[in-house]
Scaffold this motif. Sequence first.
Motif, mmCIF file in Angstrom:
data_model
loop_
_atom_site.group_PDB
_atom_site.id
_atom_site.type_symbol
_atom_site.label_atom_id
_atom_site.label_comp_id
_atom_site.label_asym_id
_atom_site.label_seq_id
_atom_site.Cartn_x
_atom_site.Cartn_y
_atom_site.Cartn_z
ATOM 1 N N ASP A 548 0.827 -1.209 0.000
ATOM 2 C CA ASP A 548 0.000 0.000 0.000
ATOM 3 C C ASP A 548 0.860 1.257 0.000
ATOM 4 O OD1 ASP A 548 -2.027 -1.785 0.102
ATOM 5 O OD2 ASP A 548 -2.778 -1.218 2.095
ATOM 6 N N ALA A 549 1.942 1.228 0.784
ATOM 7 C CA ALA A 549 2.839 2.377 0.836
ATOM 8 C C ALA A 549 3.510 2.585 -0.522
ATOM 9 C CB ALA A 549 3.888 2.181 1.918
ATOM 10 N N ALA A 550 3.839 1.490 -1.200
ATOM 11 C CA ALA A 550 4.483 1.595 -2.516
ATOM 12 C C ALA A 550 3.519 2.155 -3.554
ATOM 13 C CB ALA A 550 4.994 0.229 -2.948
ATOM 14 N N ILE A 551 2.221 1.776 -3.475
ATOM 15 C CA ILE A 551 1.229 2.278 -4.416
ATOM 16 C C ILE A 551 1.009 3.769 -4.214
ATOM 17 C CG2 ILE A 551 -1.204 2.201 -5.062
ATOM 18 C CD1 ILE A 551 -1.143 -0.823 -4.515
ATOM 19 N N THR A 552 0.785 4.179 -2.974
ATOM 20 C CA THR A 552 0.499 5.591 -2.692
ATOM 21 C C THR A 552 1.756 6.448 -2.794
ATOM 22 O OG1 THR A 552 -1.275 4.922 -1.184
ATOM 23 C CG2 THR A 552 -0.463 7.176 -0.999
ATOM 24 N N GLY A 553 2.868 5.974 -2.210
ATOM 25 C CA GLY A 553 4.114 6.737 -2.246
ATOM 26 C C GLY A 553 4.643 6.876 -3.670
ATOM 27 N N GLY A 554 4.526 5.810 -4.458
ATOM 28 C CA GLY A 554 4.973 5.870 -5.844
ATOM 29 C C GLY A 554 4.148 6.870 -6.650
ATOM 30 N N ALA A 555 2.833 6.941 -6.342
ATOM 31 C CA ALA A 555 1.962 7.897 -7.035
ATOM 32 C C ALA A 555 2.404 9.326 -6.745
ATOM 33 C CB ALA A 555 0.517 7.682 -6.608
ATOM 34 N N LYS A 556 2.792 9.597 -5.488
ATOM 35 C CA LYS A 556 3.259 10.947 -5.137
ATOM 36 C C LYS A 556 4.556 11.292 -5.870
ATOM 37 C CE LYS A 556 4.348 13.935 -1.189
ATOM 38 N NZ LYS A 556 5.519 14.560 -1.843
ATOM 39 N N PHE A 557 5.448 10.310 -5.971
ATOM 40 C CA PHE A 557 6.712 10.536 -6.682
ATOM 41 C C PHE A 557 6.444 10.886 -8.157
ATOM 42 C CE2 PHE A 557 10.196 9.107 -9.329
ATOM 43 C CZ PHE A 557 11.315 9.603 -8.685
ATOM 44 N N ILE A 558 5.535 10.146 -8.779
ATOM 45 C CA ILE A 558 5.199 10.391 -10.198
ATOM 46 C C ILE A 558 4.593 11.775 -10.371
ATOM 47 C CG2 ILE A 558 3.690 9.653 -12.079
ATOM 48 C CD1 ILE A 558 4.066 6.767 -11.053
ATOM 49 N N LYS A 559 3.744 12.164 -9.410
ATOM 50 C CA LYS A 559 3.128 13.487 -9.504
ATOM 51 C C LYS A 559 4.192 14.583 -9.371
ATOM 52 C CE LYS A 559 0.321 16.764 -6.984
ATOM 53 N NZ LYS A 559 -0.401 17.049 -5.727
ATOM 54 N N ASP A 560 5.041 14.464 -8.347
ATOM 55 C CA ASP A 560 6.017 15.520 -8.078
ATOM 56 C C ASP A 560 7.037 15.665 -9.203
ATOM 57 O OD1 ASP A 560 4.760 15.952 -5.704
ATOM 58 O OD2 ASP A 560 6.181 14.790 -4.488
ATOM 59 N N LYS A 561 7.469 14.555 -9.780
ATOM 60 C CA LYS A 561 8.559 14.631 -10.758
ATOM 61 C C LYS A 561 8.063 14.698 -12.204
ATOM 62 C CE LYS A 561 13.133 12.828 -11.719
ATOM 63 N NZ LYS A 561 14.208 11.921 -11.293
ATOM 64 N N TYR A 562 6.851 14.229 -12.439
ATOM 65 C CA TYR A 562 6.394 14.148 -13.824
ATOM 66 C C TYR A 562 5.061 14.859 -14.050
ATOM 67 C CZ TYR A 562 10.104 10.691 -14.224
ATOM 68 O OH TYR A 562 11.325 10.076 -14.203
ATOM 69 N N ILE A 563 3.981 14.224 -13.628
ATOM 70 C CA ILE A 563 2.651 14.713 -13.984
ATOM 71 C C ILE A 563 2.376 16.103 -13.431
ATOM 72 C CG2 ILE A 563 0.174 14.265 -13.706
ATOM 73 C CD1 ILE A 563 0.819 11.300 -13.838
ATOM 74 N N GLY A 564 2.885 16.416 -12.258
ATOM 75 C CA GLY A 564 2.651 17.741 -11.696
ATOM 76 C C GLY A 564 3.371 18.839 -12.445
ATOM 77 N N GLY A 565 4.342 18.465 -13.277
ATOM 78 C CA GLY A 565 5.081 19.458 -14.043
ATOM 79 C C GLY A 565 4.590 19.500 -15.478
ATOM 80 N N SER A 566 5.538 19.337 -16.407
ATOM 81 C CA SER A 566 5.191 19.445 -17.828
ATOM 82 C C SER A 566 4.968 18.096 -18.474
ATOM 83 C CB SER A 566 6.326 20.173 -18.569
ATOM 84 O OG SER A 566 7.532 19.428 -18.476
ATOM 85 N N LYS A 567 5.031 17.020 -17.682
ATOM 86 C CA LYS A 567 4.924 15.676 -18.258
ATOM 87 C C LYS A 567 3.649 14.993 -17.766
ATOM 88 C CE LYS A 567 9.098 15.473 -16.729
ATOM 89 N NZ LYS A 567 10.428 15.087 -16.247
ATOM 90 N N ASN A 568 2.523 15.533 -18.213
ATOM 91 C CA ASN A 568 1.231 15.053 -17.741
ATOM 92 C C ASN A 568 0.629 13.975 -18.630
ATOM 93 O OD1 ASN A 568 0.982 17.124 -19.719
ATOM 94 N ND2 ASN A 568 -1.204 17.268 -19.264
#
Length: 625
Positions: A548-568
């Motif tokens: 569960d931590a890997a699913i939620t924590g990994g989602a935050k990492f993807i948002k911060d480094k990719y989707i939240g920026g210019s790589k949506n």
Amino acid sequence: MREKIKFLVFLFVVLAVVLLPISLSAEENLLEKKDNNLVEEHSGKQSAEENNNAEENSNTEGLNEEKLKEDLDQNISDNQSGGSEEFLPSETNIIDKSKQNTEQTPSSNSKDNTEEENKKFNSLSESNNLEEDNHKQNNEKIKVNSTKIEKTSTSKLGHIRSNSVIYPDIENRSNYEDAAPYTNAVYYIKRQAKVNGELFYLISKRPSSSHGVVGWLKASDLSVHTHTSVDSKAKTFYLKGTGSAYSKAWGGVKDLVYSDLTSYQLEEFKVDLTEKIGNNIWYRGVINGKTAWLHSSYVTSYNNKKLSYYNLTLQNALDMQMSVQPQTDKEYKTYVSKGYINKYNKVTADVLNVRGGPSTDYWVVGKLNKGSRVTILDEVNEWYQIEFTQNYQWVNASPTDVLYYLDPNNFINNEKQRFQFLDLSRSNVASVEVLNNQLINKGSLENKGKQFIEAGNKNSINEIYLLSHALLETGNGTSILANGVPVDNNGNVTYIEVLIDGKKENIPGENSNTAYKVFNMYGIGANDDCALECGAKKAFEKKWFDIDAAITGGAKFIKDKYIGGSKNTLYKMRWNPLNMEINKKPGGQYATDIGWAYKQIHSMYNLYQELESYTLYLDIPVYKN
């Protein structure tokens, strides 16, 4: 007295002798006159009957009455002068009564002539009666030189085949012209004719059988489809940027309005007329101020699209990507220079380039170190073809393959592959049940639908994307990273020694140094050259100590480094065109596999098909021409 009586008797005899022949002649003349009157009456009845038949059908579509009169009059004149019969009128012909009375009445000077003319008119009447029995509305039947011609209305479009001829007059096919100047264009067909059972079409540049007419062609010399109107309702579509636009539906090269619609991609296309050609739908609308027809496959009703423009060409992007050796799992024919392979088939150079063709002009697929043994398959111009990609999971991709995956135009109109451009910052709120249905028998991910939805909501990421990403990176929940990797206090993988096929090997396992078990569901940090060790190290740093931590924590990492920026989008995550535009080099790319975004979408697409309804929000990159 007696003498007077004798004189009167004599006078009577004389008068009888003189007057009897005169009386007989008068009686004979009277009888002959009666016979002639009877013939005239019979002929007049026939002419009146023919005239009535013609007048009853004088309104049949498509016939010129004056022309028919002239043809009939000419035919009668030919018959009277002993010529052959060339035209028998159909039920649509109009016959002039005055001409019948003067030209069709048999001569009163000859009984033989009268009988001959009566036979001709009887034959004419029988022909008319036969055609009347077969009469249909909008139908013409004529007979030219004993050739039966039947004309009917139709509605088709046609293209002229090569080596065809055009007949200006279907009734006189001795005159014709080469159809070559009329090819590569579409024509309207509103009239057809059967000539002794062979079908002909009348082609026209306008939707009319009387205006814009070109001529008649054999049906076998045309490629045709039925032409019907669907509706004239106003519709709004968006151009896909593919195909061509024409001045007519199903147009040819000569009907082109725009041969290439690439520059009009995603522009609005307002339709005012819809037609069906065969089984295909065509729309009429306006493109850049010009009226044009488009096939339905060239438009889409989907309009939730955003365009992201970049100040670089596809060639610029390709050159930059090739500089960092993008990877592929595709197999290639590979070659090495013959001069660096000795008689033992071993490499003599310190490092030998393996190329995608027998020349230094080809890209470097990989490298071989000195002493490496090769398997030679063939020899081409001082180059050996060798086995290489069969022995390596990942090799350097060819420029052609890189360009294919780099070009958005190869995917935007594909029902599945357009998911590469899905805006991942928007959620569709799928149900737990729908997600869990996709996770049945998916290893450690089974029944984790709720965790993916919560991770998506918390990080404003599309939950279907998260699940799809995890399925791909973990091999459907079966990878070591998905099932827990033992690490020590520094996040290094711990190993145990086991026997495999009689050989001792080290595999990840718990030993005295093991302190934690870590999970990585999205392959974050799992670089190609150290997938397990680097992926486990990243999970340790992020404290992903359970699924569960890997699913939620990994989602935050993807948002911060990719989707939240210019790589949506998946496309931007893989290729990061903004970085290429700004820094003139690749960087910040999620994966090295050229097909990574392409492979991600399959489970995403399948999941979306289970949703009762959804809206796709696309963000499409646009490179300079």
